[in-house]
Every structure is written in C-alpha cells, then in structure tokens.
Design a protein around this motif. Sequence first.
Motif, short mmCIF file in Angstrom:
data_model
loop_
_atom_site.label_atom_id
_atom_site.label_comp_id
_atom_site.label_asym_id
_atom_site.label_seq_id
_atom_site.Cartn_x
_atom_site.Cartn_y
_atom_site.Cartn_z
N TRP A 12 0.85 -1.18 0.00
CA TRP A 12 0.00 0.00 0.00
C TRP A 12 0.89 1.23 0.00
CZ3 TRP A 12 -5.32 0.25 -0.05
CH2 TRP A 12 -6.01 -0.96 0.15
N LEU B 88 -3.26 0.32 -3.94
CA LEU B 88 -2.95 -1.07 -3.63
C LEU B 88 -2.17 -1.68 -4.79
CD1 LEU B 88 -3.26 -3.69 -1.95
CD2 LEU B 88 -5.51 -3.99 -3.06
N VAL C 129 -10.07 1.06 2.49
CA VAL C 129 -8.71 0.81 2.97
C VAL C 129 -8.80 0.11 4.32
CG1 VAL C 129 -6.52 1.87 3.66
CG2 VAL C 129 -7.80 2.81 1.72
N SER D 255 -6.96 -7.02 1.71
CA SER D 255 -6.27 -6.56 0.49
C SER D 255 -6.55 -7.51 -0.66
CB SER D 255 -4.76 -6.44 0.74
OG SER D 255 -4.50 -5.47 1.74
#
Length: 152
Positions: A68, A78, A116, A143
């Motif tokens: 990140w 990302l 996020v 993620s």
Amino acid sequence: MRSRLPAVPEGAGVERALAQGLVGMGGALDPAPRTVAEAATVAAEQHDERLAARIERFADAPDGAFVWTRDDDGLAWLGQFAGPWRYDASPDASAADLVHVRPCEWLGAPVADADVPPAVRATFSRGGRNWQRTHDPAVSRLSAALWARGVG
C-alpha cells in the motif's frame, strides 16, 4: 515511498512508482550495487544498519505480497509485488530517491478511503517514511478481496 531528502519534491517517488509499475525506497549508493547482499553491505557503510535491514526485508518479501502507498493527494493505492529487487541508478530514479525497486502491479485507480483496511490507515497515520509491515492478520485477507474485485 516518500523521500527523506529535502531536495526531492514531495510525492516524486510515489508518482514515479505508479507511472513505472514499481515499488521502492531511497538510499542512494555509490557505486551502484549488483546484488541485495552488496546493497546491504554498502548501505550499512554509507548510511546505517537500519537502511541495510530495510533493503533486505524489501528484497525478501515474496512476489504476490500486497503493498500500500499514498500519493501526494493522500489517496491510497494497492499494489502487488511482481518481481525481484534491483538497484536503479538512472538519473530519474535518483531525482525521485527511488533507487531500490521491484516491479509492482498497481490497481488502475486509488482505493476509496472507506475500503482501505483499518490497520493500513493506522500505519499511514503514524507518518513513517520507512518500508513498514502491517502486522494485523486481517490486512492480507482484506487486500486480497479488494484485489480480486479490482477495487480501485
């Protein structure tokens, strides 16, 4: 990917990384190293042991690991490691203080703040400029879900 050098414009490293499909950090070395081991040795001599250790951790991170970053506007991006460490001795890399690099595939757009992972936001809020690991076990799972959906 924010430089510690006052002469480097804010955001130059992130801008270069996103444009070139890289992830990296600063710490210019002379002469340019050919291997990670050489980079760590020279970094310890010319800078300090902390930079040497960061270079080794950065180079050892597995391909496919998520990364990140934030751009100059504070937007989160990302990416995913996509290749090995190399030292970029080009003038453009030096100007952005982004010389220790690895290929990185970035999502095509920034990730909305609400998407996020909280632990990533917490890491950003500490304001560090170092290569940092986020230790929360949920970060990888969250993620990966964003990556799979192409969220960005």
